[in-house]
Design a protein around this motif. Structure first.
Motif, PDB file in Angstrom:
ATOM      1  N   ALA A  99      -1.104  14.800  10.512  1.00 41.96           N
ATOM      2  CA  ALA A  99      -1.938  14.702  11.713  1.00 41.96           C
ATOM      3  C   ALA A  99      -2.815  15.930  11.890  1.00 41.96           C
ATOM      4  O   ALA A  99      -4.029  15.822  12.152  1.00 41.96           O
ATOM      5  CB  ALA A  99      -1.049  14.496  12.942  1.00 41.96           C
ATOM      6  N   SER A 100      -2.246  17.087  11.738  1.00 43.56           N
ATOM      7  CA  SER A 100      -3.010  18.331  11.919  1.00 43.56           C
ATOM      8  C   SER A 100      -4.124  18.453  10.887  1.00 43.56           C
ATOM      9  O   SER A 100      -5.240  18.870  11.210  1.00 43.56           O
ATOM     10  CB  SER A 100      -2.088  19.543  11.824  1.00 43.56           C
ATOM     11  OG  SER A 100      -1.076  19.507  12.793  1.00 43.56           O
ATOM     12  N   GLY A 101      -3.825  18.092   9.660  1.00 39.09           N
ATOM     13  CA  GLY A 101      -4.813  18.196   8.597  1.00 39.09           C
ATOM     14  C   GLY A 101      -6.014  17.311   8.817  1.00 39.09           C
ATOM     15  O   GLY A 101      -7.097  17.575   8.280  1.00 39.09           O
ATOM     16  N   HIS A 102      -5.846  16.264   9.614  1.00 35.82           N
ATOM     17  CA  HIS A 102      -6.952  15.365   9.928  1.00 35.82           C
ATOM     18  C   HIS A 102      -7.514  15.603  11.334  1.00 35.82           C
ATOM     19  O   HIS A 102      -8.264  14.771  11.844  1.00 35.82           O
ATOM     20  CB  HIS A 102      -6.503  13.911   9.777  1.00 35.82           C
ATOM     21  CG  HIS A 102      -6.320  13.485   8.350  1.00 35.82           C
ATOM     22  ND1 HIS A 102      -7.360  13.088   7.551  1.00 35.82           N
ATOM     23  CD2 HIS A 102      -5.218  13.435   7.564  1.00 35.82           C
ATOM     24  CE1 HIS A 102      -6.928  12.790   6.350  1.00 35.82           C
ATOM     25  NE2 HIS A 102      -5.619  12.991   6.324  1.00 35.82           N
ATOM     26  N   GLY A 103      -7.155  16.738  11.918  1.00 39.38           N
ATOM     27  CA  GLY A 103      -7.764  17.117  13.188  1.00 39.38           C
ATOM     28  C   GLY A 103      -7.328  16.325  14.391  1.00 39.38           C
ATOM     29  O   GLY A 103      -8.075  16.211  15.378  1.00 39.38           O
ATOM     30  N   ARG A 126      -3.050   9.600  11.461  1.00 40.87           N
ATOM     31  CA  ARG A 126      -4.355  10.212  11.220  1.00 40.87           C
ATOM     32  C   ARG A 126      -5.479   9.262  11.646  1.00 40.87           C
ATOM     33  O   ARG A 126      -5.291   8.042  11.705  1.00 40.87           O
ATOM     34  CB  ARG A 126      -4.495  10.520   9.732  1.00 40.87           C
ATOM     35  CG  ARG A 126      -4.042   9.383   8.853  1.00 40.87           C
ATOM     36  CD  ARG A 126      -4.654   9.444   7.488  1.00 40.87           C
ATOM     37  NE  ARG A 126      -6.105   9.310   7.570  1.00 40.87           N
ATOM     38  CZ  ARG A 126      -6.907   9.266   6.518  1.00 40.87           C
ATOM     39  NH1 ARG A 126      -6.402   9.343   5.311  1.00 40.87           N
ATOM     40  NH2 ARG A 126      -8.216   9.151   6.664  1.00 40.87           N
ATOM     41  N   PRO A 127      -6.657   9.796  11.938  1.00 37.66           N
ATOM     42  CA  PRO A 127      -7.794   8.924  12.262  1.00 37.66           C
ATOM     43  C   PRO A 127      -8.180   8.082  11.054  1.00 37.66           C
ATOM     44  O   PRO A 127      -7.933   8.463   9.904  1.00 37.66           O
ATOM     45  CB  PRO A 127      -8.916   9.914  12.615  1.00 37.66           C
ATOM     46  CG  PRO A 127      -8.234  11.215  12.869  1.00 37.66           C
ATOM     47  CD  PRO A 127      -7.005  11.219  12.018  1.00 37.66           C
ATOM     48  N   ARG A 128      -8.813   6.949  11.293  1.00 41.61           N
ATOM     49  CA  ARG A 128      -9.209   6.058  10.209  1.00 41.61           C
ATOM     50  C   ARG A 128     -10.149   4.984  10.752  1.00 41.61           C
ATOM     51  O   ARG A 128     -10.086   4.623  11.933  1.00 41.61           O
ATOM     52  CB  ARG A 128      -7.982   5.385   9.585  1.00 41.61           C
ATOM     53  CG  ARG A 128      -7.232   4.546  10.616  1.00 41.61           C
ATOM     54  CD  ARG A 128      -5.751   4.495  10.418  1.00 41.61           C
ATOM     55  NE  ARG A 128      -5.128   3.914  11.604  1.00 41.61           N
ATOM     56  CZ  ARG A 128      -4.611   4.623  12.586  1.00 41.61           C
ATOM     57  NH1 ARG A 128      -4.606   5.955  12.510  1.00 41.61           N
ATOM     58  NH2 ARG A 128      -4.094   4.039  13.647  1.00 41.61           N
ATOM     59  N   ARG A 129     -10.999   4.499   9.881  1.00 45.14           N
ATOM     60  CA  ARG A 129     -11.803   3.317  10.177  1.00 45.14           C
ATOM     61  C   ARG A 129     -11.323   2.113   9.383  1.00 45.14           C
ATOM     62  O   ARG A 129     -11.542   0.978   9.772  1.00 45.14           O
ATOM     63  CB  ARG A 129     -13.283   3.593   9.880  1.00 45.14           C
ATOM     64  CG  ARG A 129     -13.939   4.505  10.912  1.00 45.14           C
ATOM     65  CD  ARG A 129     -15.405   4.714  10.588  1.00 45.14           C
ATOM     66  NE  ARG A 129     -16.104   5.327  11.686  1.00 45.14           N
ATOM     67  CZ  ARG A 129     -17.400   5.671  11.657  1.00 45.14           C
ATOM     68  NH1 ARG A 129     -18.105   5.467  10.549  1.00 45.14           N
ATOM     69  NH2 ARG A 129     -17.971   6.215  12.703  1.00 45.14           N
ATOM     70  N   LEU A 130     -10.699   2.403   8.249  1.00 47.85           N
ATOM     71  CA  LEU A 130     -10.153   1.349   7.399  1.00 47.85           C
ATOM     72  C   LEU A 130      -8.726   1.722   7.042  1.00 47.85           C
ATOM     73  O   LEU A 130      -8.457   2.838   6.598  1.00 47.85           O
ATOM     74  CB  LEU A 130     -10.997   1.213   6.126  1.00 47.85           C
ATOM     75  CG  LEU A 130     -10.437   0.295   5.029  1.00 47.85           C
ATOM     76  CD1 LEU A 130     -10.334  -1.144   5.507  1.00 47.85           C
ATOM     77  CD2 LEU A 130     -11.294   0.381   3.771  1.00 47.85           C
ATOM     78  N   LEU A 131      -7.817   0.784   7.235  1.00 44.13           N
ATOM     79  CA  LEU A 131      -6.406   0.966   6.896  1.00 44.13           C
ATOM     80  C   LEU A 131      -6.052  -0.029   5.803  1.00 44.13           C
ATOM     81  O   LEU A 131      -6.224  -1.243   5.974  1.00 44.13           O
ATOM     82  CB  LEU A 131      -5.532   0.738   8.129  1.00 44.13           C
ATOM     83  CG  LEU A 131      -4.013   0.885   7.978  1.00 44.13           C
ATOM     84  CD1 LEU A 131      -3.643   2.280   7.511  1.00 44.13           C
ATOM     85  CD2 LEU A 131      -3.313   0.557   9.293  1.00 44.13           C
ATOM     86  N   VAL A 132      -5.587   0.484   4.665  1.00 50.66           N
ATOM     87  CA  VAL A 132      -5.258  -0.338   3.507  1.00 50.66           C
ATOM     88  C   VAL A 132      -3.754  -0.275   3.275  1.00 50.66           C
ATOM     89  O   VAL A 132      -3.191   0.812   3.105  1.00 50.66           O
ATOM     90  CB  VAL A 132      -6.013   0.160   2.255  1.00 50.66           C
ATOM     91  CG1 VAL A 132      -5.629  -0.672   1.038  1.00 50.66           C
ATOM     92  CG2 VAL A 132      -7.521   0.111   2.488  1.00 50.66           C
TER      93      VAL A 132
END
Length: 231
Positions: free
Chosen positions: A104-108, A152-158
């Motif tokens: 989580a931290s690594g993705h802000g 983490r943030p995302r626009r696409l989850l695979v």
């Protein structure tokens, strides 16, 4: 706001050493929608997912993710695409909670500790927050990997067969999370053998096969899963 399709595959061929493992696939996944890949084990579903993630070079056809050609080396691509594949991938020297906090931290992510506490509770791992992942059961490790995908943030989850090693209660909770994902505008691409998960989450499906791959509506996709040989 994302306006391009999350994934656009046009006569996409996937395989190894230039040799396709299945028929070409054509589909478009829009933001706020979920697309399932269905078919028997070994049909090529996971290989399609790996191409979408940039882990495998397409053998032919065209593929765009979030409006651009796929480049897994691109930081912008990695920042927008989250995945959980059929493998165990974690930081072996970190505890369960540390693994999720680092993700989580690594993705802000703002307030990562609070986010991780919620994920640990939701995925039934609160009692294992201070243990190393290698000490978890296979089902618990699967839940850890899924939690990391949502950390983490995302626009696409695979997701590659996310139902693996989950009990019915956790499968229902996962379905609810994926429904919330698309309701918030995210896109979901998953390979699955679970007809209930597909029916709850997907808007359409692609039946991946040796001779041809076709787009199906959800009832036909559920029927296709139930007609698969017993695994």
């Amino acid at each position: 706001m994302l306006t391009d399709p999350a994934v656009r595959a046009d006569s996409l061929l996937v395989g190894y050493g230039g040799e396709p493992v299945c028929a070409s696939v054509t589909f478009t996944l829009e933001p706020g929608r979920a697309m399932a890949l269905v078919g028997p084990n070994g049909s090529g579903k996971s290989t399609v997912l790996r191409a979408v993630l940039g882990l495998l070079e397409p053998a032919g056809g065209a593929l765009e993710v979030l409006g651009s050609e796929v480049d897994e080396r691109d930081g912008a691509f990695r920042a927008q695409v989250a995945s959980v594949l059929d493998d165990d991938a974690w930081f072996p020297a970190l505890t369960v909670a540390e693994h999720l906090v680092l993700t989580a931290s690594g993705h802000g992510v703002p307030e990562p500790l609070a986010v991780v506490d919620g994920l640990l509770a939701d995925f039934g791992l609160a009692g294992h927050r201070d243990v190393l992942p290698a000490t978890l059961s296979s089902g618990q490790r699967r839940r850890l990997l899924l939690a990391a995908g949502f950390a983490r943030p995302r626009r696409l989850l695979v997701l590659d067969e996310p139902e693996q090693r989950l009990d019915q209660r956790m499968r229902a909770a996962l379905a609810a999370r994926l429904q919330a994902e698309t309701a918030a505008g995210g896109a979901v691409l998953l390979a699955t053998h679970d007809p209930e998960l597909l029916a709850a989450v997907a808007d359409a499906a692609v039946l991946v096969g040796d001779d041809r791959s076709v787009v199906l509506d959800v009832p036909d996709a559920v029927h296709a899963i139930r007609a698969e040989p017993t695994r």
